[in-house]
Design a protein around this motif. Structure first.
Motif, PDB file in Angstrom:
ATOM      1  N   SER A 225      -8.021  12.196  -4.047  1.00 44.20           N
ATOM      2  CA  SER A 225      -8.751  11.216  -3.237  1.00 44.20           C
ATOM      3  C   SER A 225      -9.468  10.199  -4.118  1.00 44.20           C
ATOM      4  CB  SER A 225      -9.750  11.922  -2.320  1.00 44.20           C
ATOM      5  OG  SER A 225      -9.079  12.698  -1.343  1.00 44.20           O
ATOM      6  N   THR A 226      -9.936  10.648  -5.273  1.00 43.17           N
ATOM      7  CA  THR A 226     -10.550   9.718  -6.229  1.00 43.17           C
ATOM      8  C   THR A 226      -9.527   8.695  -6.715  1.00 43.17           C
ATOM      9  OG1 THR A 226     -12.139  11.394  -6.949  1.00 43.17           O
ATOM     10  CG2 THR A 226     -11.751   9.547  -8.433  1.00 43.17           C
ATOM     11  N   ILE A 227      -8.298   9.175  -6.991  1.00 47.47           N
ATOM     12  CA  ILE A 227      -7.229   8.254  -7.397  1.00 47.47           C
ATOM     13  C   ILE A 227      -6.921   7.284  -6.261  1.00 47.47           C
ATOM     14  CG2 ILE A 227      -4.797   8.109  -8.057  1.00 47.47           C
ATOM     15  CD1 ILE A 227      -5.124  10.831  -9.423  1.00 47.47           C
ATOM     16  N   ALA A 228      -6.882   7.810  -5.027  1.00 46.64           N
ATOM     17  CA  ALA A 228      -6.587   6.956  -3.874  1.00 46.64           C
ATOM     18  C   ALA A 228      -7.596   5.821  -3.750  1.00 46.64           C
ATOM     19  CB  ALA A 228      -6.565   7.797  -2.596  1.00 46.64           C
ATOM     20  N   GLN A 229      -8.877   6.145  -3.927  1.00 46.07           N
ATOM     21  CA  GLN A 229      -9.910   5.122  -3.825  1.00 46.07           C
ATOM     22  C   GLN A 229      -9.740   4.051  -4.895  1.00 46.07           C
ATOM     23  OE1 GLN A 229     -12.244   4.699  -1.393  1.00 46.07           O
ATOM     24  NE2 GLN A 229     -11.076   6.350  -0.414  1.00 46.07           N
ATOM     25  N   GLN A 230      -9.287   4.452  -6.077  1.00 45.73           N
ATOM     26  CA  GLN A 230      -9.069   3.493  -7.156  1.00 45.73           C
ATOM     27  C   GLN A 230      -7.873   2.574  -6.890  1.00 45.73           C
ATOM     28  OE1 GLN A 230      -8.612   6.210 -10.415  1.00 45.73           O
ATOM     29  NE2 GLN A 230     -10.821   6.504 -10.712  1.00 45.73           N
ATOM     30  N   VAL A 241      -5.343  10.971   1.454  1.00 41.74           N
ATOM     31  CA  VAL A 241      -4.952  12.307   1.004  1.00 41.74           C
ATOM     32  C   VAL A 241      -5.564  13.336   1.948  1.00 41.74           C
ATOM     33  CG1 VAL A 241      -4.953  13.960  -0.913  1.00 41.74           C
ATOM     34  CG2 VAL A 241      -4.987  11.491  -1.393  1.00 41.74           C
ATOM     35  N   SER A 242      -4.788  14.338   2.338  1.00 43.32           N
ATOM     36  CA  SER A 242      -5.340  15.416   3.162  1.00 43.32           C
ATOM     37  C   SER A 242      -4.575  16.704   2.909  1.00 43.32           C
ATOM     38  CB  SER A 242      -5.291  15.058   4.653  1.00 43.32           C
ATOM     39  OG  SER A 242      -3.961  14.823   5.065  1.00 43.32           O
ATOM     40  N   THR A 243      -5.255  17.825   3.028  1.00 48.15           N
ATOM     41  CA  THR A 243      -4.619  19.124   2.833  1.00 48.15           C
ATOM     42  C   THR A 243      -3.794  19.508   4.051  1.00 48.15           C
ATOM     43  OG1 THR A 243      -6.625  20.220   3.621  1.00 48.15           O
ATOM     44  CG2 THR A 243      -6.373  19.987   1.243  1.00 48.15           C
ATOM     45  N   GLY A 248      -0.570  23.349   0.355  1.00 48.88           N
ATOM     46  CA  GLY A 248      -0.207  22.008  -0.059  1.00 48.88           C
ATOM     47  C   GLY A 248      -1.070  20.918   0.527  1.00 48.88           C
ATOM     48  N   LEU A 249      -0.674  19.689   0.208  1.00 48.04           N
ATOM     49  CA  LEU A 249      -1.345  18.510   0.746  1.00 48.04           C
ATOM     50  C   LEU A 249      -0.344  17.374   0.869  1.00 48.04           C
ATOM     51  CD1 LEU A 249      -1.728  16.621  -1.966  1.00 48.04           C
ATOM     52  CD2 LEU A 249      -3.749  18.003  -2.304  1.00 48.04           C
ATOM     53  N   VAL A 250      -0.782  16.311   1.541  1.00 48.40           N
ATOM     54  CA  VAL A 250       0.072  15.148   1.736  1.00 48.40           C
ATOM     55  C   VAL A 250      -0.696  13.890   1.346  1.00 48.40           C
ATOM     56  CG1 VAL A 250      -0.577  14.949   4.177  1.00 48.40           C
ATOM     57  CG2 VAL A 250       1.548  13.890   3.364  1.00 48.40           C
ATOM     58  N   VAL A 251       0.015  12.979   0.703  1.00 51.22           N
ATOM     59  CA  VAL A 251      -0.511  11.661   0.347  1.00 51.22           C
ATOM     60  C   VAL A 251       0.259  10.636   1.167  1.00 51.22           C
ATOM     61  CG1 VAL A 251      -0.859   9.979  -1.501  1.00 51.22           C
ATOM     62  CG2 VAL A 251      -0.996  12.440  -2.007  1.00 51.22           C
ATOM     63  N   ARG A 252      -0.449   9.692   1.777  1.00 50.29           N
ATOM     64  CA  ARG A 252       0.215   8.669   2.587  1.00 50.29           C
ATOM     65  C   ARG A 252      -0.215   7.277   2.126  1.00 50.29           C
ATOM     66  NH1 ARG A 252       2.820  11.195   6.664  1.00 50.29           N
ATOM     67  NH2 ARG A 252       1.896  13.088   7.548  1.00 50.29           N
ATOM     68  N   ALA A 253       0.681   6.328   2.347  1.00 51.53           N
ATOM     69  CA  ALA A 253       0.389   4.936   1.983  1.00 51.53           C
ATOM     70  C   ALA A 253       0.905   3.986   3.040  1.00 51.53           C
ATOM     71  CB  ALA A 253       1.012   4.592   0.635  1.00 51.53           C
ATOM     72  N   LEU A 254       0.157   2.902   3.249  1.00 51.30           N
ATOM     73  CA  LEU A 254       0.598   1.731   4.003  1.00 51.30           C
ATOM     74  C   LEU A 254       0.393   0.525   3.096  1.00 51.30           C
ATOM     75  CD1 LEU A 254      -0.905   2.198   7.588  1.00 51.30           C
ATOM     76  CD2 LEU A 254       1.526   2.084   7.003  1.00 51.30           C
ATOM     77  N   SER A 255       1.405  -0.338   3.004  1.00 52.90           N
ATOM     78  CA  SER A 255       1.308  -1.447   2.067  1.00 52.90           C
ATOM     79  C   SER A 255       1.949  -2.702   2.655  1.00 52.90           C
ATOM     80  CB  SER A 255       1.997  -1.090   0.748  1.00 52.90           C
ATOM     81  OG  SER A 255       1.922  -2.160  -0.177  1.00 52.90           O
ATOM     82  N   ARG A 256       1.454  -3.860   2.217  1.00 54.44           N
ATOM     83  CA  ARG A 256       2.054  -5.127   2.627  1.00 54.44           C
ATOM     84  C   ARG A 256       3.317  -5.426   1.838  1.00 54.44           C
ATOM     85  NH1 ARG A 256      -2.242  -9.919   3.722  1.00 54.44           N
ATOM     86  NH2 ARG A 256      -0.301 -10.799   4.538  1.00 54.44           N
ATOM     87  N   SER A 257       3.433  -4.836   0.642  1.00 57.00           N
ATOM     88  CA  SER A 257       4.633  -5.036  -0.170  1.00 57.00           C
ATOM     89  C   SER A 257       5.072  -3.695  -0.737  1.00 57.00           C
ATOM     90  CB  SER A 257       4.370  -6.023  -1.309  1.00 57.00           C
ATOM     91  OG  SER A 257       3.571  -5.424  -2.309  1.00 57.00           O
ATOM     92  N   GLY A 258       6.317  -3.640  -1.199  1.00 58.73           N
ATOM     93  CA  GLY A 258       6.836  -2.390  -1.725  1.00 58.73           C
ATOM     94  C   GLY A 258       6.583  -2.184  -3.200  1.00 58.73           C
TER      95      GLY A 258
END
Length: 288
Positions: A225-230, A241-243, A248-258
């Motif tokens: 989560s610290t990395i995500a904030q950065q 990020v969530s457990t 395990g856990l899952v990381v998700r992203a939404l972005s304007r570009s790839g």
């Protein structure tokens, strides 16, 4: 560019990975190989792993195609799977059924699977259904990411596909860890605030290792989560990020570009692999 084929095709790929105790190296066994799906060979990677490139020798996927991939990662074996390029889903003719791609993965005790493909790019008018099932045994590990693009943005094909349906089921020792259902079709208003807003690209990254305590996952969640904030850039890219319920856990992203998603995924993978295995995460080399 127009694409046509007299009839759709069924491609099958069935792989197995075993660990050679004497050589301390994972070995690839190819049980079924039916075009357009193909593998050439396995490349050794650090820590006794085997890197395999999944080829689609037709260059893309057309309406009606049915693709099946299965892999069995044996006890203590380590397999790294990647694609040779983005998966391009071409326009589906109205009289043809949607493309389907099925993946079945089993990771035995102490095994590790890293599934690190390039993005899925659905062209205008395409219809694509993907279903993936992953079963993890005791002490088995998984790094599994996927990236969905909005289409050929240079041609203005933003969310111009007719159907994109992605299912993912991950279980450990017979118990569900994650059940994901993504369905995007031409009826969706993607730009609404309740959906994507200004964002166009989606990514999910599942990180699992069966047997770790909940407290261990909470610590890793905090670290990632610290990395995500950065990595978050408001209005450009969001990370979360969530457990999972366990293991395990899952990381998700939404972005304007790839362009920013791959480097972010690598940063999470690097941190998680170091925490879980004490190893460096090395991106698979590509074949062109």
């Amino acid at each position: 560019m127009a694409f046509s084929r007299a009839q759709w095709i069924t491609g099958k790929l069935r792989l197995g990975f075993t660990f050679d105790e004497e050589m301390q190296q994972s070995k690839l066994n190819v049980y079924t190989q039916q075009p357009p799906l193909r593998v050439i060979r396995a490349f050794p990677v650090a820590d006794g792993g085997a890197l395999v490139h999944l080829h689609n020798i037709s260059g893309g996927v057309l309406g009606g195609d049915q693709l099946e991939i299965s892999a069995h990662i044996g006890t203590r074996a380590y397999a790294q799977l990647t694609s040779t390029s983005a998966t391009r889903i071409y326009r589906c003719q109205p009289h043809l059924p949607p493309v389907t791609q099925m993946a079945e993965m089993v990771v035995e005790e102490g095994g590790l699977l890293e599934y690190l493909p390039d993005p899925i790019i659905p062209f205008a008018g395409s219809r694509y259904i993907q279903r993936s099932r992953i079963e993890l045994a005791s002490n088995a590990g998984l790094f599994w990411w996927e990236m969905l693009a909005p289409g050929r943005t240079a041609r203005g094909e933003i969310f111009a596909y007719d159907l994109l349906h992605v299912d993912l089921d991950i279980s450990a020792q017979g118990k569900p860890l994650a059940i994901e259902r993504v369905r995007l079709d031409s009826q969706c208003q993607f730009s609404s605030l309740a959906r994507f807003g200004v964002y166009r690209y989606i990514s999910s990254f599942y990180i699992c290792k069966v047997g770790l305590e909940a407290a261990d996952w909470l610590r890793l969640e905090k670290e990632l989560s610290t990395i995500a904030q950065q990595l978050i850039v408001p209005g450009e890219i969001c990370w979360g990020v969530s457990t999972l319920v366990a293991h395990g856990l899952v990381v998700r992203a939404l972005s304007r570009s790839g362009r920013d998603i791959p480097s972010g995924l690598h940063a999470f993978w690097q941190a998680a692999k170091q925490a879980l295995y004490g190893r460096e995460a090395v991106l698979p080399r590509k074949l062109y």
